[in-house]
Scaffold this active site. Structure first.
Site, PDB file in Angstrom:
ATOM      1  N   LEU A 110      67.272 -50.239 -16.133  1.00  0.00           N
ATOM      2  CA  LEU A 110      67.626 -48.927 -15.759  1.00  0.00           C
ATOM      3  C   LEU A 110      66.594 -48.135 -15.738  1.00  0.00           C
ATOM      4  O   LEU A 110      66.046 -47.700 -16.604  1.00  0.00           O
ATOM      5  CB  LEU A 110      68.943 -48.492 -16.815  1.00  0.00           C
ATOM      6  CG  LEU A 110      70.130 -47.848 -16.294  1.00  0.00           C
ATOM      7  CD1 LEU A 110      70.966 -48.237 -15.371  1.00  0.00           C
ATOM      8  CD2 LEU A 110      70.967 -47.262 -17.548  1.00  0.00           C
ATOM      9  N   HIS A 111      66.386 -47.345 -14.528  1.00  0.00           N
ATOM     10  CA  HIS A 111      65.315 -46.428 -14.557  1.00  0.00           C
ATOM     11  C   HIS A 111      65.541 -45.190 -13.128  1.00  0.00           C
ATOM     12  O   HIS A 111      64.772 -44.591 -13.417  1.00  0.00           O
ATOM     13  CB  HIS A 111      64.124 -47.212 -14.217  1.00  0.00           C
ATOM     14  CG  HIS A 111      63.818 -47.721 -12.841  1.00  0.00           C
ATOM     15  ND1 HIS A 111      64.607 -48.578 -12.397  1.00  0.00           N
ATOM     16  CD2 HIS A 111      62.922 -47.168 -11.954  1.00  0.00           C
ATOM     17  CE1 HIS A 111      64.127 -48.662 -10.842  1.00  0.00           C
ATOM     18  NE2 HIS A 111      63.294 -47.693 -10.377  1.00  0.00           N
ATOM     19  N   ARG A 112      66.285 -45.542 -12.374  1.00  0.00           N
ATOM     20  CA  ARG A 112      66.735 -44.798 -11.188  1.00  0.00           C
ATOM     21  C   ARG A 112      66.983 -43.219 -11.771  1.00  0.00           C
ATOM     22  O   ARG A 112      68.034 -43.018 -12.486  1.00  0.00           O
ATOM     23  CB  ARG A 112      67.418 -45.164  -9.970  1.00  0.00           C
ATOM     24  CG  ARG A 112      66.834 -45.127  -9.004  1.00  0.00           C
ATOM     25  CD  ARG A 112      67.618 -45.998  -8.051  1.00  0.00           C
ATOM     26  NE  ARG A 112      66.640 -47.334  -7.711  1.00  0.00           N
ATOM     27  CZ  ARG A 112      65.511 -47.261  -7.028  1.00  0.00           C
ATOM     28  NH1 ARG A 112      65.088 -46.130  -6.340  1.00  0.00           N
ATOM     29  NH2 ARG A 112      64.952 -48.386  -6.980  1.00  0.00           N
ATOM     30  N   ALA A 113      66.430 -42.405 -11.248  1.00  0.00           N
ATOM     31  CA  ALA A 113      66.855 -40.936 -11.679  1.00  0.00           C
ATOM     32  C   ALA A 113      68.233 -40.549 -11.533  1.00  0.00           C
ATOM     33  O   ALA A 113      68.888 -39.956 -12.123  1.00  0.00           O
ATOM     34  CB  ALA A 113      65.665 -39.901 -10.745  1.00  0.00           C
TER      35      ALA A 113
ATOM     36  N   ASP B 200      69.682 -51.104 -11.620  1.00  0.00           N
ATOM     37  CA  ASP B 200      69.560 -50.150 -10.598  1.00  0.00           C
ATOM     38  C   ASP B 200      68.107 -50.296  -9.869  1.00  0.00           C
ATOM     39  O   ASP B 200      67.783 -49.387  -8.865  1.00  0.00           O
ATOM     40  CB  ASP B 200      69.821 -48.941 -10.952  1.00  0.00           C
ATOM     41  CG  ASP B 200      68.856 -48.197 -12.027  1.00  0.00           C
ATOM     42  OD1 ASP B 200      67.833 -49.023 -12.391  1.00  0.00           O
ATOM     43  OD2 ASP B 200      68.990 -47.142 -12.510  1.00  0.00           O
TER      44      ASP B 200
END
Ligand code: UDP
Length: 366
Positions: A207-210, A280
């Site tokens: 999970l890393h998407r802004a 993501d």
């Protein structure tokens, strides 16, 4: 005389892609490559680990442009890449994907009348709120070589009228498939620590998407789902400390094992041994497919639509019920898809051959 190209990288997936293409360029010997590292995601991606473990040629230029707003970041990159182009006088500048480094590199080169090659061209999420979508559309528009990973990407370009532009458009396959094939042999290098964590059945999650990490409602929706799934299955979640801080207030089930971001070999180990992927990330959706694992994509749309159409990938967004229900639907399902949407694993070779063609302008795989 050798053709000279500048390659601009700055973020984790670009190192992984460059690992395959730069290696092939070196082995081929007909192109001189100068690597520029913008430092865009420096800490988050532990870039040094990636360079050493995958033996990517060391960047000749290293900037440290990170932690800034998009405008400042892109502006500074533009300025510094321009200086490099003026010093190196390349025949071409090559960029990957959809980051600010991608756009800055392409723009700096094009304004100096240096040809631009875009690897991973033609991808679209059709969500203009994503900075990545803006970067990839603008980069495509000013590129001279558009290397598409899939038929879908080629069709997207055609729909936007690219067949009328004087650009080379070619479906070369996906460079990440090359990387995976190249580095799969090193899975055995994964640390004892990772092997220990990955014992037993587990889900691999990233999970890393802004759009998820900066939105409290979405983040809560996702973690509520992960907590429920964790009641019956371990979830391994490599997470950057910055994202970790954002979930400080959420109570996490003991079966959610948060670890630091891992190197690529360890990631390949986790991919091979997991039962399911939830992510993501763009790259991980394909890597799940390469490893014949279903993927639950924690986004509202994806650029890799062939995976959704073939039901290998399910889009759930951040909707708790949908995530949990999708997990239950997939957890015991057999992965039977046998088609390969991502080329023959020789994308690097196709790119190099096209770049060296005398009459490349005639290549339009539309
Ligand atoms: N990756 C990795 N270690 C991690 C998380 C991801 O090696 O801890 C790899 C992953 O296997 C994939 C790439 O990084 O190849 C994806 O990067 P990311 O999710 O940052 O970007 P995206 O694919 O969304 O552009």
């Amino acid at each position: 005389m050798k053709k000279k190209i500048i390659t601009v990288v700055g973020a984790r997936p670009q190192f992984i892609k460059a690992a395959a293409l730069s290696k092939a360029i070196m082995e081929d010997g007909r192109i001189e490559e100068v690597i520029v590292h913008t430092g865009q995601h420096f800490d988050e991606n532990m870039s040094d680990i990636f360079f050493t473990e995958m033996q990517i040629p060391q960047p000749k230029y290293r900037f440290s442009i990170n932690g800034l707003n998009h405008g400042a970041m892109t502006g500074r990159m533009l300025e510094q890449i321009e200086d490099v182009i003026l010093t190196e006088k390349p025949d071409l500048l090559l960029v990957y994907g959809d980051t600010n480094s991608t756009l800055a590199g392409a723009l700096a080169a094009k304004k100096l009348k240096v040809k631009v090659a875009h690897v991973e061209s033609g991808l679209r999420s059709y969500n203009m709120a994503m900075p990545e979508e803006i970067n990839r559309i603008l980069t495509d528009r000013i590129s001279d070589f558009l290397f598409c990973p899939t038929d879908t990407a080629v069709a997207n370009l055609k729909r936007e009228g690219f067949d009328t532009f004087p650009a080379v458009i070619r479906n070369t396959g996906d460079i990440m498939f090359d990387s995976l094939l190249l580095f799969k042999q090193y899975i055995g290098n994964a640390s004892q620590e990772i092997r220990k964590i990955a014992e037993g059945t587990f889900i691999l999650c990233t999970l890393h998407r802004a759009e998820n990490t900066d939105d409290e409602t979405r983040l809560t929706g996702i973690f509520n789902a992960l907590n429920r799934i964790a009641e019956e299955r371990v979830i391994i979640l490599p997470l950057h400390p910055r994202t970790r801080k954002k979930i400080d207030k959420i109570d996490l089930h003991d079966n959610i094992k948060i670890i630091d971001p891992v190197g690529y070999f360890e990631m390949l180990y986790l991919l091979e041994h997991c039962s399911l992927v939830m992510t993501d990330s763009g790259g991980l959706q394909k890597e799940a497919f390469f490893n014949r694992k279903f993927c639950v994509t924690l986004r509202d749309e994806t650029e890799w639509t062939e995976l959704v159409d073939s039901h290998c990938n399910r889009l759930t967004g951040a909707d708790t019920e949908l995530i949990v229900n999708t997990y239950h639907m997939l957890k015991d399902q057999q992965f039977t898809e046998n088609r390969n949407f991502y080329g023959d694993g020789h994308t690097a070779r196709h790119i190099i051959e096209t770049l060296l063609m005398e009459n490349a302008q005639s290549v339009k795989n539309l």
